[in-house]
Design a protein around this motif. Sequence first.
Motif, PDB file in Angstrom:
ATOM      1  N   UNK A 125       0.665  -1.171   0.137  1.00 16.64           N
ATOM      2  CA  UNK A 125      -0.110  -0.144   0.160  1.00 16.64           C
ATOM      3  C   UNK A 125       0.869   1.290  -0.021  1.00 16.64           C
ATOM      4  N   UNK A 126       1.926   1.220   0.802  1.00 14.96           N
ATOM      5  CA  UNK A 126       2.758   2.543   0.672  1.00 14.96           C
ATOM      6  C   UNK A 126       3.399   2.863  -0.427  1.00 14.96           C
ATOM      7  N   UNK A 127       4.077   1.673  -1.210  1.00 13.82           N
ATOM      8  CA  UNK A 127       4.531   1.633  -2.405  1.00 13.82           C
ATOM      9  C   UNK A 127       3.543   2.278  -3.486  1.00 13.82           C
ATOM     10  N   UNK A 128       2.269   1.723  -3.540  1.00 16.18           N
ATOM     11  CA  UNK A 128       1.412   2.041  -4.511  1.00 16.18           C
ATOM     12  C   UNK A 128       1.192   3.720  -4.204  1.00 16.18           C
ATOM     13  N   UNK A 129       0.907   4.020  -3.289  1.00 16.07           N
ATOM     14  CA  UNK A 129       0.492   5.419  -2.965  1.00 16.07           C
ATOM     15  C   UNK A 129       1.797   6.190  -3.198  1.00 16.07           C
ATOM     16  N   UNK A 130       2.987   5.798  -2.919  1.00 17.38           N
ATOM     17  CA  UNK A 130       4.348   6.863  -3.279  1.00 17.38           C
ATOM     18  C   UNK A 130       4.214   6.801  -4.828  1.00 17.38           C
ATOM     19  N   UNK A 131       4.017   5.687  -5.803  1.00 17.09           N
ATOM     20  CA  UNK A 131       3.984   5.562  -7.038  1.00 17.09           C
ATOM     21  C   UNK A 131       2.975   6.407  -7.476  1.00 17.09           C
ATOM     22  N   UNK A 132       2.036   6.369  -7.185  1.00 14.77           N
ATOM     23  CA  UNK A 132       0.729   7.298  -7.653  1.00 14.77           C
ATOM     24  C   UNK A 132       1.087   8.675  -7.557  1.00 14.77           C
ATOM     25  N   UNK A 133       1.521   9.248  -6.107  1.00 10.48           N
ATOM     26  CA  UNK A 133       1.935  10.450  -5.782  1.00 10.48           C
ATOM     27  C   UNK A 133       2.956  10.953  -6.690  1.00 10.48           C
ATOM     28  N   UNK A 134       3.996  10.180  -6.798  1.00  9.52           N
ATOM     29  CA  UNK A 134       5.068  10.541  -7.764  1.00  9.52           C
ATOM     30  C   UNK A 134       4.619  10.957  -9.109  1.00  9.52           C
ATOM     31  N   UNK A 135       3.709  10.086  -9.543  1.00 13.55           N
ATOM     32  CA  UNK A 135       3.380  10.168 -11.046  1.00 13.55           C
ATOM     33  C   UNK A 135       2.390  11.313 -11.211  1.00 13.55           C
ATOM     34  N   UNK A 136       1.734  11.703 -10.070  1.00 14.30           N
ATOM     35  CA  UNK A 136       0.900  12.660 -10.034  1.00 14.30           C
ATOM     36  C   UNK A 136       1.685  14.158 -10.129  1.00 14.30           C
ATOM     37  N   UNK A 137       2.550  14.086  -9.322  1.00 16.31           N
ATOM     38  CA  UNK A 137       3.606  15.090  -9.452  1.00 16.31           C
ATOM     39  C   UNK A 137       4.034  15.473 -10.591  1.00 16.31           C
ATOM     40  N   UNK A 138       4.539  14.311 -10.949  1.00 23.40           N
ATOM     41  CA  UNK A 138       5.419  14.384 -12.363  1.00 23.40           C
ATOM     42  C   UNK A 138       4.648  14.983 -13.463  1.00 23.40           C
ATOM     43  N   UNK A 139       3.349  14.523 -13.568  1.00 26.12           N
ATOM     44  CA  UNK A 139       2.476  14.843 -14.670  1.00 26.12           C
ATOM     45  C   UNK A 139       1.737  16.387 -14.515  1.00 26.12           C
ATOM     46  N   UNK A 140       1.291  16.495 -13.117  1.00 27.60           N
ATOM     47  CA  UNK A 140       0.750  17.732 -12.872  1.00 27.60           C
ATOM     48  C   UNK A 140       1.299  18.808 -12.096  1.00 27.60           C
ATOM     49  N   UNK A 141       2.639  18.395 -11.643  1.00 24.51           N
ATOM     50  CA  UNK A 141       3.547  19.552 -10.821  1.00 24.51           C
ATOM     51  C   UNK A 141       3.777  20.974 -11.342  1.00 24.51           C
ATOM     52  N   UNK A 142       3.980  21.215 -12.590  1.00 27.51           N
ATOM     53  CA  UNK A 142       3.872  22.460 -12.980  1.00 27.51           C
ATOM     54  C   UNK A 142       2.551  23.136 -12.607  1.00 27.51           C
ATOM     55  N   UNK A 143       1.222  22.320 -13.096  1.00 25.94           N
ATOM     56  CA  UNK A 143       0.034  23.212 -12.771  1.00 25.94           C
ATOM     57  C   UNK A 143      -0.113  23.456 -11.396  1.00 25.94           C
ATOM     58  N   UNK A 144       0.245  22.379 -10.449  1.00 28.65           N
ATOM     59  CA  UNK A 144      -0.010  22.499  -9.253  1.00 28.65           C
ATOM     60  C   UNK A 144       0.915  23.500  -8.605  1.00 28.65           C
ATOM     61  N   UNK A 145       2.094  23.796  -9.112  1.00 26.25           N
ATOM     62  CA  UNK A 145       3.056  24.454  -8.460  1.00 26.25           C
ATOM     63  C   UNK A 145       2.332  26.083  -8.995  1.00 26.25           C
ATOM     64  N   UNK A 146       2.065  26.187 -10.308  1.00 25.76           N
ATOM     65  CA  UNK A 146       1.276  27.476 -10.552  1.00 25.76           C
ATOM     66  C   UNK A 146       0.124  27.612  -9.719  1.00 25.76           C
ATOM     67  N   UNK A 147      -0.755  26.817  -9.375  1.00 27.56           N
ATOM     68  CA  UNK A 147      -1.986  27.235  -8.623  1.00 27.56           C
ATOM     69  C   UNK A 147      -1.411  27.677  -7.314  1.00 27.56           C
ATOM     70  N   UNK A 148      -0.368  27.011  -6.649  1.00 25.10           N
ATOM     71  CA  UNK A 148       0.030  27.007  -5.394  1.00 25.10           C
ATOM     72  C   UNK A 148       0.549  28.378  -5.120  1.00 25.10           C
ATOM     73  N   UNK A 149       1.479  28.851  -6.276  1.00 25.86           N
ATOM     74  CA  UNK A 149       2.132  30.227  -6.310  1.00 25.86           C
ATOM     75  C   UNK A 149       0.975  31.335  -6.430  1.00 25.86           C
ATOM     76  N   UNK A 150      -0.089  31.044  -6.895  1.00 30.79           N
ATOM     77  CA  UNK A 150      -1.042  31.919  -7.220  1.00 30.79           C
ATOM     78  C   UNK A 150      -1.904  32.234  -5.767  1.00 30.79           C
ATOM     79  N   UNK A 151      -1.966  31.085  -5.194  1.00 32.24           N
ATOM     80  CA  UNK A 151      -2.649  30.959  -3.703  1.00 32.24           C
ATOM     81  C   UNK A 151      -1.765  31.863  -2.762  1.00 32.24           C
ATOM     82  N   UNK A 152      -0.648  31.545  -2.904  1.00 27.52           N
ATOM     83  CA  UNK A 152       0.567  32.277  -2.123  1.00 27.52           C
ATOM     84  C   UNK A 152       0.392  33.737  -2.205  1.00 27.52           C
ATOM     85  N   UNK A 153       0.408  34.276  -3.582  1.00 29.29           N
ATOM     86  CA  UNK A 153       0.383  35.518  -3.913  1.00 29.29           C
ATOM     87  C   UNK A 153      -0.809  36.235  -3.388  1.00 29.29           C
ATOM     88  N   UNK A 154      -1.867  35.460  -3.515  1.00 29.81           N
ATOM     89  CA  UNK A 154      -3.122  36.016  -3.140  1.00 29.81           C
ATOM     90  C   UNK A 154      -3.220  36.220  -1.678  1.00 29.81           C
TER      91      UNK A 154
END
Length: 379
Positions: A34-63
């Motif tokens: 379970x820990x391995x699968x969760x890490x794999x999924x989390x890493x994949x999501x960060x890899x695919x959607x990392x730039x979008x998530x970082x952009x959203x987070x930076x906008x939230x911090x700025x606001x």
Amino acid sequence: MAEESDLERTEAASARRLEQAREEGQVPRSREVGAFLILVVAATVFWLMGPWMVQRVSGIVRRGLVFDHEQVRDPSLMLVRLADIALDALFSFAPLFAALVVAALLSPFFLGSWNFSAQALQPDLSRLDPLKGLARLVSWSGLVELVKAVAKASLVGGVAVWVLWSERGELLAMFAQSIQVGLSSAGHMLSFSFFAMVAVMLLIVAVDVPFQLWQYHDKLKMSLQEVKQEGKELEGNPEVKGRIRQLQREAARKRMMAAVPAADVIVTNPTHYAVALAYKSGMGAPKVLAKGMGEVALKIRQVAADAGVPMIEAAPLARALHRHVDLDQEIPSALYAAVAEVLAYVYQLANWRQTGGSFPQPPQAIPVPEHLLAEALNG
């Protein structure tokens, strides 16, 4: 009976034992999967959607760092602003949360499938016994789990230290970067760290899964006595089975006797065998409604006499019918001629009873094929 020791449990668990274990909630489990699968999924999501998530987070911090005079002076507006930012942050991380939930639900399939057991939900007060709890801690399985936990912590901690040491330059450089660039660097560093952890967890899973499967099947091993006892339970107690067969024979005999009054004729030996025959419209050939020998034959003759069914003595034919024809089955073609003579006599007898005249004489020396008669005599 005293509990059998592990040394006596030398036989692999049967399919029934495994099914009972599943019903009790005992299935092979590996938390590392379970820990391995969760890490794999989390890493994949960060890899695919990392730039979008970082952009959203930076906008939230700025606001979040920008305020106007009205919001500062009115606490109610600040609460509305906080709720708005929280919802925005939740939406930003929603794909990650959804992927982690799916990963957690799918992890049991790596060692089988989901298992819902009502027995596993029942309270077990024996688990509150401190002596048994201490025994579990100092048992072989407890020692193995302790060694696994120490090894996993050492391995994961070592890799974490290696990642931090290898990325120390970029980590220190983030303090001099702008918020957007720093968040982007942090996202890349986090993705790299995740993939490093995934590689470590893959090694742990490769060791833990075979061990968990071996431990599960070893725990469910059976002794020779248990295997024999299970075989008896599956096959049934001989005494109970004998009683069931006796009841079945009695029920079949009652049904057979109930069919005797519907017969056209009873062929007898005259005392050892009795076979009830019937030939109705729509039948392809005469059928045996009842048959028996000894006491059963006597009972058939008694029921037939009470019902007024004619009887004819034909020893070879009675033996052949009893030997070669089952209940509710039509006679074989080799006996057509012999049975035809018997039925012809029955029809003549019925006609005599209605119209009178000379009494019909029963057939003599009814022909029965030699091979059928020989088998009947040998049987």
